[in-house]
Design a protein around this motif. Structure first.
Motif, PDB file in Angstrom:
ATOM      1  N   THR A 345      49.378  47.513  28.664  1.00 15.44           N
ATOM      2  CA  THR A 345      49.999  46.310  29.219  1.00 15.44           C
ATOM      3  C   THR A 345      50.004  46.380  30.739  1.00 15.44           C
ATOM      4  OG1 THR A 345      51.974  44.892  29.201  1.00 15.44           O
ATOM      5  CG2 THR A 345      52.354  47.267  29.071  1.00 15.44           C
ATOM      6  N   GLY A 346      49.859  45.230  31.345  1.00 13.76           N
ATOM      7  CA  GLY A 346      49.848  45.157  32.803  1.00 13.76           C
ATOM      8  C   GLY A 346      49.524  43.747  33.255  1.00 13.76           C
ATOM      9  N   SER A 347      49.853  43.454  34.490  1.00 14.71           N
ATOM     10  CA  SER A 347      49.600  42.130  35.054  1.00 14.71           C
ATOM     11  C   SER A 347      48.117  41.960  35.363  1.00 14.71           C
ATOM     12  CB  SER A 347      50.412  41.958  36.336  1.00 14.71           C
ATOM     13  OG  SER A 347      51.774  42.200  36.087  1.00 14.71           O
ATOM     14  N   PRO A 348      47.674  40.727  35.650  1.00 21.37           N
ATOM     15  CA  PRO A 348      46.291  40.523  36.078  1.00 21.37           C
ATOM     16  C   PRO A 348      45.979  41.362  37.316  1.00 21.37           C
ATOM     17  CG  PRO A 348      47.331  38.426  35.570  1.00 21.37           C
ATOM     18  CD  PRO A 348      48.413  39.460  35.528  1.00 21.37           C
ATOM     19  N   GLY A 349      44.787  41.922  37.348  1.00 21.87           N
ATOM     20  CA  GLY A 349      44.372  42.706  38.511  1.00 21.87           C
ATOM     21  C   GLY A 349      44.732  44.167  38.454  1.00 21.87           C
ATOM     22  N   THR A 350      45.358  44.617  37.352  1.00 14.58           N
ATOM     23  CA  THR A 350      45.783  46.024  37.273  1.00 14.58           C
ATOM     24  C   THR A 350      44.786  46.907  36.521  1.00 14.58           C
ATOM     25  OG1 THR A 350      47.135  45.478  35.334  1.00 14.58           O
ATOM     26  CG2 THR A 350      48.248  45.530  37.478  1.00 14.58           C
ATOM     27  N   GLY A 351      43.655  46.347  36.149  1.00 11.72           N
ATOM     28  CA  GLY A 351      42.584  47.183  35.599  1.00 11.72           C
ATOM     29  C   GLY A 351      42.520  47.294  34.088  1.00 11.72           C
ATOM     30  N   LYS A 352      43.134  46.364  33.364  1.00 14.32           N
ATOM     31  CA  LYS A 352      43.075  46.420  31.892  1.00 14.32           C
ATOM     32  C   LYS A 352      41.628  46.325  31.405  1.00 14.32           C
ATOM     33  CE  LYS A 352      45.875  42.959  30.974  1.00 14.32           C
ATOM     34  NZ  LYS A 352      46.293  42.489  32.308  1.00 14.32           N
ATOM     35  N   TYR A 482      44.335  46.262  41.483  1.00 18.85           N
ATOM     36  CA  TYR A 482      42.967  46.617  41.889  1.00 18.85           C
ATOM     37  C   TYR A 482      42.134  45.401  42.238  1.00 18.85           C
ATOM     38  CZ  TYR A 482      43.795  51.335  40.234  1.00 18.85           C
ATOM     39  OH  TYR A 482      44.281  52.593  40.087  1.00 18.85           O
ATOM     40  N   ARG A 483      42.414  44.290  41.578  1.00 17.09           N
ATOM     41  CA  ARG A 483      41.529  43.137  41.744  1.00 17.09           C
ATOM     42  C   ARG A 483      41.385  42.767  43.220  1.00 17.09           C
ATOM     43  NH1 ARG A 483      42.715  37.668  38.482  1.00 17.09           N
ATOM     44  NH2 ARG A 483      42.438  39.087  36.732  1.00 17.09           N
ATOM     45  N   GLN A 484      40.153  42.570  43.638  1.00 13.54           N
ATOM     46  CA  GLN A 484      39.827  42.219  45.029  1.00 13.54           C
ATOM     47  C   GLN A 484      40.536  43.166  45.998  1.00 13.54           C
ATOM     48  OE1 GLN A 484      40.779  38.059  45.568  1.00 13.54           O
ATOM     49  NE2 GLN A 484      39.629  37.456  43.764  1.00 13.54           N
ATOM     50  N   PHE A 485      40.591  44.472  45.581  1.00 16.78           N
ATOM     51  CA  PHE A 485      41.212  45.510  46.416  1.00 16.78           C
ATOM     52  C   PHE A 485      42.644  45.167  46.794  1.00 16.78           C
ATOM     53  CE2 PHE A 485      37.256  47.613  46.665  1.00 16.78           C
ATOM     54  CZ  PHE A 485      36.279  46.640  46.809  1.00 16.78           C
ATOM     55  N   GLY A 486      43.290  44.406  45.907  1.00 16.68           N
ATOM     56  CA  GLY A 486      44.704  44.080  46.137  1.00 16.68           C
ATOM     57  C   GLY A 486      44.926  43.024  47.204  1.00 16.68           C
ATOM     58  N   ILE A 491      47.648  37.268  43.113  1.00 18.43           N
ATOM     59  CA  ILE A 491      48.123  38.438  42.374  1.00 18.43           C
ATOM     60  C   ILE A 491      49.378  39.017  43.030  1.00 18.43           C
ATOM     61  CG2 ILE A 491      47.523  40.752  41.578  1.00 18.43           C
ATOM     62  CD1 ILE A 491      46.033  38.468  40.185  1.00 18.43           C
ATOM     63  N   ARG A 492      49.371  39.106  44.363  1.00 14.27           N
ATOM     64  CA  ARG A 492      50.530  39.672  45.063  1.00 14.27           C
ATOM     65  C   ARG A 492      51.777  38.834  44.826  1.00 14.27           C
ATOM     66  NH1 ARG A 492      47.682  40.206  50.707  1.00 14.27           N
ATOM     67  NH2 ARG A 492      49.808  40.197  51.522  1.00 14.27           N
ATOM     68  N   ASN A 493      51.621  37.498  44.923  1.00 14.25           N
ATOM     69  CA  ASN A 493      52.776  36.618  44.701  1.00 14.25           C
ATOM     70  C   ASN A 493      53.244  36.650  43.250  1.00 14.25           C
ATOM     71  OD1 ASN A 493      53.475  35.682  47.217  1.00 14.25           O
ATOM     72  ND2 ASN A 493      52.080  33.932  47.167  1.00 14.25           N
ATOM     73  N   ALA A 494      52.291  36.751  42.315  1.00 15.85           N
ATOM     74  CA  ALA A 494      52.661  36.843  40.899  1.00 15.85           C
ATOM     75  C   ALA A 494      53.522  38.082  40.663  1.00 15.85           C
ATOM     76  CB  ALA A 494      51.413  36.874  40.021  1.00 15.85           C
ATOM     77  N   HIS A 495      53.129  39.208  41.265  1.00 22.37           N
ATOM     78  CA  HIS A 495      53.888  40.442  41.108  1.00 22.37           C
ATOM     79  C   HIS A 495      55.257  40.353  41.782  1.00 22.37           C
ATOM     80  CE1 HIS A 495      50.135  42.090  39.667  1.00 22.37           C
ATOM     81  NE2 HIS A 495      50.781  43.181  39.291  1.00 22.37           N
ATOM     82  N   LEU A 496      55.328  39.693  42.921  1.00 25.94           N
ATOM     83  CA  LEU A 496      56.619  39.513  43.592  1.00 25.94           C
ATOM     84  C   LEU A 496      57.566  38.695  42.717  1.00 25.94           C
ATOM     85  CD1 LEU A 496      55.457  38.778  47.273  1.00 25.94           C
ATOM     86  CD2 LEU A 496      56.654  40.832  46.461  1.00 25.94           C
ATOM     87  N   ILE A 497      57.042  37.597  42.167  1.00 26.27           N
ATOM     88  CA  ILE A 497      57.863  36.733  41.308  1.00 26.27           C
ATOM     89  C   ILE A 497      58.315  37.501  40.071  1.00 26.27           C
ATOM     90  CG2 ILE A 497      57.778  34.697  39.794  1.00 26.27           C
ATOM     91  CD1 ILE A 497      55.912  33.421  41.963  1.00 26.27           C
TER      92      ILE A 497
END
Length: 719
Positions: A345-352, A482-486, A491-497
């Motif tokens: 399990t993990g958010s988008p961009g975390t390498g699943k 990882y996606r687009q080297f972070g 992705i950053r805003n999704a993780h903040l939310i």
């Protein structure tokens, strides 16, 4: 003079049929009233009427901005004519194939005012008139009887205050048995007819003479409450909770509810298990899923990876694809080699996807069979794209057979594979989990891949969450981006939310290219104007996206100025000017419209949330064709109730899908549904671009509200 919204009952002659939908349901007619001779415009969904017919209508005056005052029909009854002229017009109107104006004149000249009685009881007497042979009379008799039966049925249904539109559905579903079904068990309607709920069925039942305290009614109400809460994701209801809901809903005494529960349990329709009340099927589903998962976990297999140098293999694969894995990712791969069941399990961009690809390579290198699957067509297509290998929907993998409404893959004909990888596992409900596990051999390994922080499944259960929280299976939680080297702001805003932190809102006018924009609008109407402009020119001009195929508007709510319904209306009028259309109640579907499936239809192999375009409307056969990317599906006009426009859709409906671009209105008017995982889910649907239109206050309201839906499920405890 009648006022707008005033109820009115009038009698008159149908002077003209202005518009008639080819499904013989929605019509616009001119009615010449009997008392004053005034011409009124009437409209609505009602059974077939013909020019010249004498009718009585009940309806409500409404004001159409374009056409002025009209009457919206609630009930319409045809009154057989009594004069020779009226009878002649009536039977010669095209009502009966084989009787046109000329033959109608001959019949009335011969039988006069007795004509309708002759057609009802002694139709063979038509042979007394030249031109009526045995074959013709036989066909006329059949059609007259059919028309009379339809009319009688529709009159009966409308006498129970069933709307003309619902009456047509009931007639189509039950045919000649419609009257007996409604008389004997009106509660069947809320199970069999899409769009008829318990309240409508209950009103019909009470009008039919079923007592309010009838055990039959109370039992039907209890089952409805359980079914309704299942639709909201619950597997059971606590005993006291159900009692309180039943008392409120049915307005009966507590002893009557408790007695009905005892009867339902004896009849094996429900299960009462330690203060938990289930519908029988769902109780069995939940227990089966728990037992089968535990069986698979404990079943011993000969593991070729026991002495496997997995470090060496991972190094080889990493070198080949130039990817460096962190410790969490390596642990995930190792678990896949040693565990029977695991969760990634993990958010988008975390390498699943990266991990899944490594696992697939290792299993295939060892000549082990692997199946890839996901709950929806869009999710399975995306899984194919990220792995380069075939992925199927779970229904296709299990070979659903619409004719038998069953799956070819089952406990007698199991799926044969060494590993099953299921992406978007958060979308799997308890019903689908049961079907899947029933078809799996205990030898098969399972990897559930999904985002724990997304909204749960639409159907009953919270399967992925319960599996994770049970503590019975290894869970790899990926957190590093990882996606687009972070560098992706989406992705950053999704993780903040997700973490309850206010996102970075870059208020740009799109002069600088980014993957995330925030456009501040506090007013609903202003927000809608901005969204329309973004679709029409701003985004297509700057990013080259197709406004209908690449961009999706995702909305928290249905109602209101900035809700799904109004946005669909506004966008449809801008992008689709087609005059070919199907009208179903308040819905208008035009040729080339973008639509979404609202319920699973296994027979058509289309599922809740599938998005497509209307490509063809066949008025002569009353069918239309929808293109769902990889398949084209034929619908009957009546099936249009399963669809809605999808220029804008709810965030809940977007689960399991990805779009190149999403536009998300977030306004304080949406406050009732604003919550953290809702906005998080909407943002993570965007692959390349996300535009949030709304207010900072509303975003703050969503971020601060960490409401996690507390469903009544027992899978975690059973595991």
């Amino acid at each position: 003079m009648f006022e707008i919204n005033e109820k009115v009952t009038l009698q008159g002659i149908i002077e003209k049929i202005v518009f008639k939908s080819e499904n013989n349901d929605y019509k616009i007619c001119r009615l010449k009233t009997s008392d004053s001779g005034v011409i009124e415009t009437i409209f609505g969904n009602f059974f077939d009427v013909n020019k010249g017919e004498n009718v009585q209508i009940t309806g409500e005056y409404v004001n159409n901005p374009k056409y002025g005052r009209q009457i919206k029909i609630e009930k319409i009854t045809v009154i057989p004519p009594t004069s020779d002229t009226g009878i002649e017009k009536y039977i010669g109107s095209g009502l009966i194939p084989g009787i046109g104006p000329v033959m109608a004149k001959k019949i009335v000249q011969h039988f006069g005012k007795e004509t309708l009685c002759i057609l009802d009881d002694e139709i063979e007497k038509l042979s007394e008139i030249e031109g009526f042979g045995k074959k013709r009379i036989k066909n006329i008799k059949k059609e007259w009887k059919k028309q009379a039966q339809i009319r009688d049925t529709m009159i009966f249904l409308q006498s129970l205050e069933i709307t003309p539109s619902n009456s047509a559905k009931i007639l189509k579903k039950y045919g000649d048995d419609a009257v007996s079904v409604v008389k004997n068990n009106p509660y069947r309607l809320c199970e069999d007819i899409f769009g008829i709920g318990f309240k409508t069925a209950d009103r019909i039942a009470l009008k039919s003479g079923i007592n309010k305290n009838s055990p039959f009614r109370i039992s039907a109400g209890i089952k409805y409450i359980l079914k309704k809460f299942e639709e909201d994701g619950n597997c059971f209801l606590p005993y006291d909770f159900l009692i309180s809901k039943a008392l409120e809903f049915l307005e009966v005494e507590i002893l009557e509810v408790e007695k009905a529960l005892e009867v339902l349990e004896k009849e094996n329709q429900i299960v009462i298990d330690k203060e938990k009340i289930y519908l029988r099927d769902t109780y069995e589903d939940e227990r089966f899923v728990a037992e089968k998962l535990n069986k698979i976990k404990s079943y011993k297999i000969k593991n070729i990876f026991e002495s496997y140098d997995w470090n060496k293999k991972i190094y080889e694969l990493s070198s080949r694809v130039d990817v460096v894995l962190d410790d969490d990712q390596k642990d995930a791969i190792k678990s896949a080699l040693y565990e029977k069941i695991m969760v990634i399990t993990g958010s988008p961009g975390t390498g699943k996807s990266t991990i899944v690809n490594f696992i697939l390579n290792i299993f295939e290198y060892e000549n082990m069979s692997v199946y890839l699957s996901a709950p929806t067509g869009r999710a399975s297509k995306r899984l194919s794209e990220t792995t380069g290998k075939e992925a199927k929907t779970l229904h296709r993998l299990l070979e659903y057979n619409p004719k038998s409404n069953s799956f070819n893959k089952n406990k007698y004909n199991k799926l044969k594979c060494d590993l099953l990888v299921i992406d978007e596992s958060s979308m799997i409900d308890i019903k689908l989990a049961r079907v899947l596990l029933d078809a799996l051999d205990e030898k098969t390994r399972i990897i559930f891949v999904g985002d724990y922080d997304q909204l749960p499944s639409v159907g009953p259960g919270n399967v992925l969450s319960d599996i994770i929280n049970s503590g019975r299976f290894p869970v790899i939680r990926l957190t590093k981006i990882y996606r687009q080297f972070g560098k992706s702001i989406i992705i950053r805003n999704a993780h903040l939310i997700r973490d309850g932190i206010y996102p970075k809102l870059y208020q740009a006018d799109m002069l600088e290219k980014s993957d995330f924009y925030f456009i501040e609008k506090n007013d609903q109407e202003e927000a809608v104007k901005v969204i329309l402009k973004l679709l029409q020119c701003n985004i297509p001009d700057k990013f080259g996206f197709d406004p209908l195929k690449d961009i999706q508007v995702l909305v928290p709510v249905y109602k209101g100025i900035a809700g799904v319904d109004n946005l669909n209306f506004q966008i449809q009028n801008i992008f689709n000017k087609s005059r070919e259309k199907i009208i179903r109640g308040n819905n208008e579907f035009r040729l080339y419209d973008k639509i979404i499936q609202l319920k699973n239809d296994y027979e058509k192999d289309v599922f809740n949330g599938d998005i497509g375009f209307i490509k063809e409307i066949d008025f002569s056969n009353q069918k239309f064709k929808v293109d769902f990317e990889e398949k084209k599906v034929i619908y009957d006009f009546y099936d249009a109730d399963q669809l809605s426009l999808s220029y804008a859709i709810s965030i809940h409906k977007s689960q399991g899908s990805e779009f190149k671009c999403v536009i998300i209105p977030v306004l304080t008017s949406h406050y009732m549904l604003l919550q953290r995982n809702l906005v998080y889910t909407a943002l993570t649907r965007a692959k390349e671009l996300a535009v949030v239109v709304g207010s900072k206050k509303a975003i703050g309201m969503a971020v601060s509200k960490n409401y996690v839906e507390n469903r009544f499920t027992n899978l975690k405890n059973l595991l």
